[in-house]
Design a protein around this motif. Sequence first.
Motif, PDB file in Angstrom:
ATOM      1  N   PHE A  93     -15.853  -7.917   7.312  1.00 52.26           N
ATOM      2  CA  PHE A  93     -14.830  -6.886   7.468  1.00 52.26           C
ATOM      3  C   PHE A  93     -14.147  -6.607   6.128  1.00 52.26           C
ATOM      4  N   GLN A  94     -13.735  -7.659   5.435  1.00 57.39           N
ATOM      5  CA  GLN A  94     -13.002  -7.491   4.177  1.00 57.39           C
ATOM      6  C   GLN A  94     -13.879  -6.979   3.043  1.00 57.39           C
ATOM      7  N   ILE A 100     -13.297   0.520   7.460  1.00 60.93           N
ATOM      8  CA  ILE A 100     -13.257   0.046   8.843  1.00 60.93           C
ATOM      9  C   ILE A 100     -11.812  -0.078   9.297  1.00 60.93           C
ATOM     10  N   ALA A 101     -11.551   0.448  10.484  1.00 61.09           N
ATOM     11  CA  ALA A 101     -10.227   0.298  11.097  1.00 61.09           C
ATOM     12  C   ALA A 101     -10.434  -0.156  12.537  1.00 61.09           C
ATOM     13  N   ILE A 102      -9.642  -1.107  12.944  1.00 57.96           N
ATOM     14  CA  ILE A 102      -9.617  -1.517  14.345  1.00 57.96           C
ATOM     15  C   ILE A 102      -8.317  -0.966  14.910  1.00 57.96           C
ATOM     16  N   PHE A 112      -5.970  -3.416  12.381  1.00 52.50           N
ATOM     17  CA  PHE A 112      -6.520  -4.000  11.168  1.00 52.50           C
ATOM     18  C   PHE A 112      -7.260  -2.913  10.400  1.00 52.50           C
ATOM     19  N   VAL A 113      -7.121  -2.901   9.107  1.00 58.02           N
ATOM     20  CA  VAL A 113      -7.902  -2.020   8.244  1.00 58.02           C
ATOM     21  C   VAL A 113      -8.421  -2.863   7.083  1.00 58.02           C
ATOM     22  N   ASN A 114      -9.611  -2.513   6.607  1.00 62.74           N
ATOM     23  CA  ASN A 114     -10.161  -3.273   5.491  1.00 62.74           C
ATOM     24  C   ASN A 114      -9.819  -2.596   4.167  1.00 62.74           C
ATOM     25  N   PRO A 115     -10.064  -3.255   3.042  1.00 61.60           N
ATOM     26  CA  PRO A 115      -9.739  -2.671   1.734  1.00 61.60           C
ATOM     27  C   PRO A 115     -10.421  -1.327   1.487  1.00 61.60           C
ATOM     28  N   ALA A 116     -11.654  -1.145   1.973  1.00 67.03           N
ATOM     29  CA  ALA A 116     -12.343   0.130   1.774  1.00 67.03           C
ATOM     30  C   ALA A 116     -11.617   1.271   2.499  1.00 67.03           C
ATOM     31  N   PHE A 117     -11.029   0.981   3.650  1.00 70.50           N
ATOM     32  CA  PHE A 117     -10.266   1.991   4.384  1.00 70.50           C
ATOM     33  C   PHE A 117      -9.025   2.385   3.582  1.00 70.50           C
ATOM     34  N   TYR A 123      -3.599   5.013   1.136  1.00 68.77           N
ATOM     35  CA  TYR A 123      -2.343   4.479   1.668  1.00 68.77           C
ATOM     36  C   TYR A 123      -2.384   2.953   1.609  1.00 68.77           C
ATOM     37  N   SER A 124      -1.222   2.327   1.450  1.00 66.13           N
ATOM     38  CA  SER A 124      -1.139   0.868   1.535  1.00 66.13           C
ATOM     39  C   SER A 124      -1.177   0.457   3.011  1.00 66.13           C
ATOM     40  N   ARG A 125      -1.367  -0.830   3.268  1.00 60.34           N
ATOM     41  CA  ARG A 125      -1.355  -1.324   4.653  1.00 60.34           C
ATOM     42  C   ARG A 125      -0.020  -0.991   5.328  1.00 60.34           C
ATOM     43  N   GLU A 126       1.059  -1.191   4.581  1.00 56.32           N
ATOM     44  CA  GLU A 126       2.380  -0.928   5.144  1.00 56.32           C
ATOM     45  C   GLU A 126       2.548   0.551   5.488  1.00 56.32           C
ATOM     46  N   GLU A 127       2.063   1.426   4.615  1.00 58.01           N
ATOM     47  CA  GLU A 127       2.159   2.862   4.889  1.00 58.01           C
ATOM     48  C   GLU A 127       1.310   3.241   6.102  1.00 58.01           C
ATOM     49  N   LEU A 128       0.150   2.596   6.260  1.00 59.34           N
ATOM     50  CA  LEU A 128      -0.676   2.868   7.435  1.00 59.34           C
ATOM     51  C   LEU A 128       0.023   2.399   8.707  1.00 59.34           C
TER      52      LEU A 128
END
Length: 193
Positions: A93-94, A100-102, A112-117, A123-128
């Motif tokens: 996944f990573q 990839i997004a779950i 969950f989102v991976n670095p490629a997403f 967007y950062s994880r927090e922004e997502l």
Amino acid sequence: ITYPQVQRHFTAQSWQTLTQAVERCLRDGTPYICDAEVIRPDGSHRWITVRGEAIRDAEGAILALIGTIQDITERKQMEETLRESEQRFRTLFQQSMDAIAIMDGYPPRYRFVNPAFIELFGYSREELNDLNDGKAWTLVHPDDRPVVQASLKERMEGRATTARYEFRILRKDGEVRWVEASGSVAEVGGKRF
């Protein structure tokens, strides 16, 4: 349990854990349950769950300990297999070059989102995370939203299990990109992902 000849049948860490539990039970009567790794005479290792409690006299003084031992080797082996499987999934996944997004729910929530997403959308994880609760659609080009929304809704409602389609996305910097997306729905504990 405190005899030296018994100690040699346990790994050092298990013996320490078990000894502490037994001593606490002898001291203040606290019942214990602990897993321990034992070494059989042939050198093979097994796992056991040891349960014990104090027997008291009429005045409450501890007279003895009683307990049970249960072989849990198969459970421990299954736990290890599951841990290894989760690690393989996490690595794939990573490190996947595919975004990839779950997600779960409708409207979708990113779990969950991976670095490629993250790289694809900018967007950062927090922004997502801030794009949950119906705002996730802002990542899809407005002209393509109705088709993507309808497809996802069908999958989440169980009317379709897989999908593959092309649509445009909007990156954080405003750039429009075409993507090919595919997805599937899994049900875990009554929840659809």
